[in-house]
Design a protein around this motif. Structure first.
Motif, mmCIF file in Angstrom:
data_model
loop_
_atom_site.group_PDB
_atom_site.id
_atom_site.type_symbol
_atom_site.label_atom_id
_atom_site.label_comp_id
_atom_site.label_asym_id
_atom_site.label_seq_id
_atom_site.Cartn_x
_atom_site.Cartn_y
_atom_site.Cartn_z
ATOM 1 N N GLY A 77 0.715 -1.148 -0.021
ATOM 2 C CA GLY A 77 -0.008 -0.139 0.046
ATOM 3 C C GLY A 77 0.919 1.017 -0.160
ATOM 4 N N ILE A 78 0.247 2.242 -0.003
ATOM 5 C CA ILE A 78 0.837 3.829 -0.005
ATOM 6 C C ILE A 78 -0.153 4.572 0.892
ATOM 7 C CG2 ILE A 78 -0.102 4.499 -2.172
ATOM 8 C CD1 ILE A 78 3.495 4.999 -1.294
ATOM 9 N N GLU A 79 0.508 5.361 1.514
ATOM 10 C CA GLU A 79 -0.342 6.529 2.340
ATOM 11 C C GLU A 79 0.060 7.789 1.635
ATOM 12 O OE1 GLU A 79 -1.357 8.247 6.643
ATOM 13 O OE2 GLU A 79 0.633 7.337 6.379
ATOM 14 N N GLU A 80 -1.111 8.334 1.050
ATOM 15 C CA GLU A 80 -1.000 9.496 0.264
ATOM 16 C C GLU A 80 -1.564 10.673 1.291
ATOM 17 O OE1 GLU A 80 -3.686 11.126 -3.275
ATOM 18 O OE2 GLU A 80 -2.874 9.168 -3.250
ATOM 19 N N PHE A 92 0.214 -0.740 -6.359
ATOM 20 C CA PHE A 92 -0.328 -0.716 -5.116
ATOM 21 C C PHE A 92 -1.807 -1.513 -5.065
ATOM 22 C CE2 PHE A 92 2.346 3.281 -5.231
ATOM 23 C CZ PHE A 92 3.278 3.008 -4.420
ATOM 24 N N ASP A 93 -1.583 -2.273 -4.024
ATOM 25 C CA ASP A 93 -2.905 -3.060 -3.604
ATOM 26 C C ASP A 93 -4.024 -2.156 -3.103
ATOM 27 O OD1 ASP A 93 -2.117 -5.577 -4.225
ATOM 28 O OD2 ASP A 93 -0.761 -5.461 -2.498
ATOM 29 N N TYR A 94 -3.590 -0.990 -2.273
ATOM 30 C CA TYR A 94 -4.709 -0.132 -1.817
ATOM 31 C C TYR A 94 -3.970 1.286 -1.517
ATOM 32 C CZ TYR A 94 -2.285 -1.403 2.611
ATOM 33 O OH TYR A 94 -1.177 -1.469 3.668
ATOM 34 N N ILE A 145 -10.961 13.891 1.214
ATOM 35 C CA ILE A 145 -10.709 12.466 0.868
ATOM 36 C C ILE A 145 -11.686 12.158 0.169
ATOM 37 C CG2 ILE A 145 -10.152 10.256 1.769
ATOM 38 C CD1 ILE A 145 -8.592 11.686 4.005
ATOM 39 N N ALA A 146 -13.087 12.358 0.507
ATOM 40 C CA ALA A 146 -14.184 11.735 -0.113
ATOM 41 C C ALA A 146 -14.108 11.993 -1.870
ATOM 42 C CB ALA A 146 -15.239 12.243 0.468
ATOM 43 N N ALA A 147 -13.478 13.111 -2.318
ATOM 44 C CA ALA A 147 -13.337 13.375 -3.566
ATOM 45 C C ALA A 147 -12.094 12.933 -4.390
ATOM 46 C CB ALA A 147 -13.344 15.173 -3.585
ATOM 47 N N ARG A 148 -11.217 11.948 -3.537
ATOM 48 C CA ARG A 148 -10.133 11.296 -4.143
ATOM 49 C C ARG A 148 -10.500 10.043 -4.738
ATOM 50 N NH1 ARG A 148 -5.487 14.611 -2.600
ATOM 51 N NH2 ARG A 148 -4.490 13.309 -3.810
ATOM 52 N N PRO A 149 -10.726 9.616 -5.897
ATOM 53 C CA PRO A 149 -11.095 8.513 -6.269
ATOM 54 C C PRO A 149 -10.362 7.266 -5.859
ATOM 55 C CG PRO A 149 -10.698 9.896 -8.164
ATOM 56 C CD PRO A 149 -10.704 10.450 -6.960
ATOM 57 N N GLU A 150 -9.103 7.612 -5.875
ATOM 58 C CA GLU A 150 -8.008 6.370 -5.640
ATOM 59 C C GLU A 150 -8.006 6.146 -4.263
ATOM 60 O OE1 GLU A 150 -5.864 10.347 -4.693
ATOM 61 O OE2 GLU A 150 -7.304 9.752 -6.072
ATOM 62 N N ALA A 151 -8.576 6.777 -3.075
ATOM 63 C CA ALA A 151 -8.558 6.478 -1.839
ATOM 64 C C ALA A 151 -9.225 5.500 -1.508
ATOM 65 C CB ALA A 151 -8.883 7.726 -0.845
ATOM 66 N N ASP A 152 -8.877 4.175 -0.872
ATOM 67 C CA ASP A 152 -9.616 3.116 -0.601
ATOM 68 C C ASP A 152 -9.751 3.368 0.844
ATOM 69 O OD1 ASP A 152 -9.339 1.586 -3.190
ATOM 70 O OD2 ASP A 152 -6.998 1.732 -2.538
#
Length: 157
Positions: A77-80, A92-94, A145-152
């Motif tokens: 994973g990655i923490e963005e 990245f898996d998530y 964050i809700a507007a970030r489609p890549e955020a799992d």
């Protein structure tokens, strides 16, 4: 299920190696372990991954995944950070999206989780001791964050 998906290692601000963390997770009976080093957020986050360290991080996690495949499920994973780049790397898996910095009333970006002392300093000097104003600044950023489609996963709620 015993797992952690928000694990930092020496590639960012963690203290342990990937190997040490994997062995500890196995010793503690974990089913899976996800690594989530800080994605690129320079210059605000000096410990975040640059391109070279990101490539080494991906390689190291994938190597551990292969080495321990029969003992532990390992996730990459990655923490963005909201101030960083947007990740769409299929490796990245998530993606964990987190807020580590907030804009102060003067417009300057300051860290929210550097240390308790730094947080108190920012609260007093930048927000005049008004904790609700400080918290509102933080949660205004978290809501993005809700507007970030890549955020799992939303981090640091």
């Amino acid at each position: 299920m015993k797992q952690n998906l928000h694990t930092h290692c020496r590639f960012c601000d963690g203290k342990d190696t990937i190997e040490d963390l994997v062995r500890t997770a196995i010793d503690k009976g974990f089913d899976s372990l996800g690594f989530s080093s800080h994605g690129y957020a320079h210059p605000l986050d000096a410990c975040s991954l640059d391109d070279e360290r990101e490539a080494a991080y991906i390689y190291s996690v994938m190597e551990a995944r292969t080495r321990y495949k029969d003992r532990l499920k390992i996730w990459l994973g990655i923490e963005e950070d909201l101030t960083g780049r947007i990740y769409a790397d299929p490796a990245f898996d998530y993606v964990i999206a987190s807020c580590h910095f907030i804009p102060t009333p003067s417009g300057e970006w300051k860290p929210v989780d550097y240390s308790p002392e730094k947080a108190r300093e920012i609260l007093e000097e930048d927000f005049g001791g008004d904790f609700l104003a400080y918290a509102r600044a933080y949660y205004r950023e978290v809501k993005k964050i809700a507007a970030r489609p890549e955020a799992d996963i939303v981090g640091h709620l």
